[in-house]
Design a protein around this motif. Structure first.
Motif, PDB file in Angstrom:
ATOM      1  N   VAL A 199      -7.509  56.318  10.981  1.00 51.83           N
ATOM      2  CA  VAL A 199      -6.254  56.914  10.512  1.00 51.83           C
ATOM      3  C   VAL A 199      -6.282  57.185   9.006  1.00 51.83           C
ATOM      4  CG1 VAL A 199      -3.758  56.565  10.284  1.00 51.83           C
ATOM      5  CG2 VAL A 199      -4.952  55.800  12.348  1.00 51.83           C
TER       6      VAL A 199
ATOM      7  N   TYR B  52      -2.935  62.215   8.224  1.00 52.52           N
ATOM      8  CA  TYR B  52      -1.930  61.166   8.039  1.00 52.52           C
ATOM      9  C   TYR B  52      -1.623  60.892   6.569  1.00 52.52           C
ATOM     10  CZ  TYR B  52      -2.797  60.424  12.977  1.00 52.52           C
ATOM     11  OH  TYR B  52      -2.937  60.609  14.331  1.00 52.52           O
TER      12      TYR B  52
ATOM     13  N   HIS C 228       7.191  53.126  17.193  1.00 52.90           N
ATOM     14  CA  HIS C 228       5.863  52.917  16.608  1.00 52.90           C
ATOM     15  C   HIS C 228       5.295  54.237  16.128  1.00 52.90           C
ATOM     16  CE1 HIS C 228       1.423  52.374  16.681  1.00 52.90           C
ATOM     17  NE2 HIS C 228       1.757  51.238  16.088  1.00 52.90           N
ATOM     18  N   TYR C 229       4.690  54.213  14.957  1.00 48.58           N
ATOM     19  CA  TYR C 229       4.067  55.395  14.363  1.00 48.58           C
ATOM     20  C   TYR C 229       2.623  55.064  14.023  1.00 48.58           C
ATOM     21  CZ  TYR C 229       8.776  57.320  13.800  1.00 48.58           C
ATOM     22  OH  TYR C 229      10.048  57.799  14.034  1.00 48.58           O
ATOM     23  N   LEU C 230       1.723  55.994  14.330  1.00 49.37           N
ATOM     24  CA  LEU C 230       0.318  55.752  14.015  1.00 49.37           C
ATOM     25  C   LEU C 230       0.082  55.825  12.511  1.00 49.37           C
ATOM     26  CD1 LEU C 230      -2.435  55.161  15.213  1.00 49.37           C
ATOM     27  CD2 LEU C 230      -2.855  57.634  15.341  1.00 49.37           C
TER      28      LEU C 230
ATOM     29  N   LYS D 120      -6.808  51.900  13.299  1.00 50.86           N
ATOM     30  CA  LYS D 120      -5.723  51.326  14.073  1.00 50.86           C
ATOM     31  C   LYS D 120      -6.056  51.472  15.555  1.00 50.86           C
ATOM     32  CE  LYS D 120      -1.693  51.950  11.067  1.00 50.86           C
ATOM     33  NZ  LYS D 120      -0.305  52.498  11.037  1.00 50.86           N
TER      34      LYS D 120
ATOM     35  N   ALA E 217      -4.810  52.865  19.193  1.00 52.56           N
ATOM     36  CA  ALA E 217      -3.888  53.830  19.796  1.00 52.56           C
ATOM     37  C   ALA E 217      -4.520  54.433  21.044  1.00 52.56           C
ATOM     38  CB  ALA E 217      -3.527  54.920  18.798  1.00 52.56           C
TER      39      ALA E 217
ATOM     40  N   VAL F  21      -5.206  59.523  21.165  1.00 51.03           N
ATOM     41  CA  VAL F  21      -5.083  60.100  19.828  1.00 51.03           C
ATOM     42  C   VAL F  21      -6.484  60.277  19.256  1.00 51.03           C
ATOM     43  CG1 VAL F  21      -4.150  59.816  17.513  1.00 51.03           C
ATOM     44  CG2 VAL F  21      -2.867  58.967  19.471  1.00 51.03           C
TER      45      VAL F  21
END
Length: 205
Positions: free
Chosen positions: A7, A63, A90-92, A171, A173, A176
């Protein structure tokens, strides 16, 4: 199924930790004439990091761009309320609360730097610059503490280590895609340039 997703690019991570360390160091040396040169050097470094981040916010990876974390006030409120529920949003990338903290840190850091330059180069009214410098620094310290608390709370609620993510860039996920490039070379250049600047400035002083 959760996957390990990249990310945060390297320049974003170098910026984050360099900004944190330069502000902490500048704050701790602010009242000592003995460490005046260190305070000034860290202040210049802080300004340089902010200038980089303002540019990277438009040309950086997905990001890291401002467009990825500009939220409406209602979205910030909804996110804060969700933290009290059993299923927090929740946000990446940056969540709405984190986004607010980032913009505040950039704004306050800019004000600190500008007022500090005004004091150092004796532009305008010294008393005004000194008061702005002190107020902005204390407000930034408050935002930093709130930001750290938010990171810890989010880490617990979302069951992810956000501090580690800002070191590794990764992260967890599902469905994605990772950012395509890390720009590691730019991060290395930033780190070397920062260290070189501090050494040169303090050596010259």
């Amino acid at each position: 199924m959760l996957q390990r997703i990249l990310v945060w690019d390297v320049p974003t991570r170098v910026f984050h930790w360099t900004l944190a360390l330069s502000f902490a160091g500048a704050y701790l040396t602010a009242e000592s004439e003995r460490y005046r040169d260190i305070h000034l050097a860290l202040g210049y470094l802080l300004l340089g990091m902010i200038a980089f981040r303002l540019v990277w916010g438009f040309v950086g990876t997905a990001y890291a761009r401002f467009a990825a974390f500009v939220f409406k006030p209602v979205e910030v409120v909804q996110y804060m309320r969700s933290l009290l529920s059993s299923h927090p949003q929740h946000y990446l990338g940056h969540n709405p609360a984190g986004a607010v903290a980032i913009f505040l840190l950039l704004a306050l850091g800019s004000l600190i730097s500008i007022s500090g330059l005004g004091l150092h180069w004796e532009f305008g009214d010294e008393d005004i610059f000194e008061e702005l410098h002190e107020i902005a620094a204390n407000l930034m310290l408050l935002v930093v503490f709130v930001h750290i608390a938010g990171v810890l709370i989010s880490s617990v609620l979302h069951k992810e280590n956000l501090v580690r993510a800002m070191f590794t860039g990764y992260k967890q996920a599902a469905n994605v895609v990772s950012i395509p490039r890390t720009y590691a070379w730019l991060g290395v250049v930033m780190a070397l340039a920062s260290a070189g600047f501090l050494i040169a400035y303090l050596g010259y002083s």
